[in-house]
Design an enzyme around this catalytic site. Structure first.
Site, short mmCIF file in Angstrom:
data_model
loop_
_atom_site.label_atom_id
_atom_site.label_comp_id
_atom_site.label_asym_id
_atom_site.label_seq_id
_atom_site.Cartn_x
_atom_site.Cartn_y
_atom_site.Cartn_z
N HIS A 75 -23.25 -71.35 64.37
CA HIS A 75 -24.44 -71.22 63.37
C HIS A 75 -24.60 -73.40 63.72
CE1 HIS A 75 -25.79 -72.43 59.76
NE2 HIS A 75 -25.80 -71.28 59.50
N ASP A 81 -24.15 -62.39 59.80
CA ASP A 81 -24.36 -61.21 60.42
C ASP A 81 -23.08 -60.64 61.00
OD1 ASP A 81 -27.05 -62.04 59.21
OD2 ASP A 81 -27.54 -63.28 60.95
#
Ligand code: CMC
Length: 436
Positions: free
Chosen positions: A313, A371
């Site tokens: 991320h 996710d």
């Protein structure tokens, strides 16, 4: 903005005059250096592709501490919201800044419920799509299409219009996503039922048919609601910045949100949930847990372009707090469905463990993101893989609209217009055709 006593001084090695730049303090998080006067005073721009060091706005909505792995909506930790509130409470919080009291909660539910149906004409618009179209292609069109149906809420400069557009979007997204799904499988649309919860209503529109009612399962409805809460906002990510930039031209809110849907579709952003489940299925087909080593080798091979989807991320350099909550939900849902031994969940946990011990991931601070587990939960609920990102869009709509409205109400807001470092041809003359 709170100015700091400290100033940044920019000096140049060629003897050009140095420049003092003001520094502002946020309520939490890093300070920012105000470079707005830089070009006017020095004739120079800053260069920051990907916005690695650039704050594009001030915002009071969502705060992320990427090193700690902390996510706050209006100051409240995501863990507390996911445990003690539902999605509509979260929407209220993101839009208005505070959690609703009982009366406000009732009024807000009623307001949203008043807008769950979409103009009947939308179904004819939907029919123009091929049935095998990707749901995100359909959603980009449908959300943009709302601007053609709801003229009384398209003036972004009118606070009343902004509010009603926000409510319409939050209320209609589940209806649109469910319609897109029903269309893709050739089933009749199911109209919303307003005495159900937001998530329960969505699941009924997805899974009921005119000949068979959908029996809601509390654990699954709660899981769906949690997916919505966890995806509701995430400060200035790519799709939110897209919505802000698009809206900064004064375009109507439905068009700006459609731009957000389009951006979210990409596999580096919201499309990662679909890509992650496809990845897990591929590893499973290759031989499952046994093949993780081989797969990780491909990921680490810089010539392969294979990524561990659901990992890494831009902001989190620690475990994404949403991934922890999602893993917990995964356990609950699989247990409720008697799928404790689900091979994909086992594979995901084994993959996570191996990656978290591997030097490649450790040194780059790559951890599971939201996710990584959300696809397994959605698949267990019965959501088809191609619809995962549309569900992310449904949930993120409140964040997009809250951020858009915050921007429009900000007296410092201007049309977004980044500059560039030009590296192309200098001025030249067009040669005649036979000389090119
Ligand atoms: N698998 C393998 N290597 C990775 C991964 C990954 N998932 N993510 C980052 N890296 C490597 C990358 O190759 C780079 O290595 P090196 O320094 O040797 O060149 C290093 O880690 C830093 O990565 P980056 O690409 O510079 O980081 P970024 O901040 O630009 O990208 C990201 C962030 C999310 C796009 C990226 O981590 C990624 O592509 N992850 C997989 C897709 C994914 O799961 N996206 C969902 C994000 S969370 C949901 C959302 O908000 O949309």
């Amino acid at each position: 903005m709170n100015a700091s006593d400290v100033k940044a001084t920019l000096s140049f090695s060629d003897g050009s005059p140095s420049m003092d730049l003001p520094i502002y303090k946020g309520s939490i998080g890093p300070d920012v250096i105000d470079i707005r006067k830089l070009y006017g005073q020095t004739g120079k721009f800053t260069y920051d592709p990907g916005f690695l060091s650039t704050a594009s706005c001030q915002s009071a909505i969502t705060y992320i501490d990427g090193d700690k792995g902390e996510l706050l909506y209006r100051g409240y930790p995501i863990e507390q919201l996911a445990t003690n509130c539902d999605f509509l409470d979260t929407c209220y919080l993101l839009l208005y800044g505070e959690l609703p009291n009982e009366q406000q909660q009732r009024d807000f539910h009623k307001l949203v419920n008043n807008h769950t149906m979409v103009n009947e004409q939308m179904q004819f618009f939907l029919r123009g799509f091929r049935r095998d179209a990707h749901p995100m292609a359909v959603m980009t069109g449908l959300v943009g299409g709302l601007s053609a149906f709801y003229h009384d809420s398209t003036d972004i400069n009118n606070p009343k219009h902004r509010e009603i557009a926000a409510i319409r979007l939050i209320a209609k997204m589940p209806t649109l996503v469910a319609m897109a799904y029903k269309y893709s499988i050739g089933q009749p649309y199911i109209y919303p039922k307003n005495n159900l919860s937001y998530a329960g209503n969505f699941m009924r529109m997805m899974f009921a048919t005119p000949c068979e009612e959908y029996e809601p399962n509390d654990v699954l409805v709660r899981a769906m609601d949690r997916i919505f809460i966890l995806h509701a906002d995430h400060e200035q990510n790519a799709s939110t910045s897209t919505v802000r930039l698009c809206g900064s031209s004064g375009t109507n809110p439905f068009a700006a949100i459609a731009a957000g849907v389009a951006c979210l579709w990409g596999p580096s952003h919201g499309g990662a949930n679909e890509a992650c489940l496809n990845m897990l299925e591929e590893i499973q087909q290759m031989g499952g847990v046994e093949k993780i080593g081989e797969f990780i080798k491909q990921v680490k091979d810089k010539t392969s372009s294979v990524k561990l989807m659901g990992f890494g991320h831009r902001v989190y350099k620690n475990y994404d707090p949403r991934a922890k909550l999602m893993r917990e939900t995964c356990h609950e849902v699989l247990t409720a469905l008697g799928l404790e031994n689900d091979p994909l969940f086992k594979l995901a946990m084994a993959l996570e463990k191996i990656a978290l011990e591997d030097e490649y991931f450790v040194s780059r601070k790559l951890y599971p993101n939201v996710d990584f587990y959300s696809g397994i939960v959605q698949r267990a609920i019965g959501i088809p893989v191609s619809l995962f990102t549309a569900i992310f869009a449904l949930a993120r709509t409140v964040g997009w609209i809250a951020q858009l409205n915050e921007m429009i109400a900000d007296p410092e807001y201007k049309i977004g217009r980044p500059r560039q470092l030009f590296v192309g041809a200098e001025r030249r003359d067009v040669p005649p055709l036979d000389k090119r």
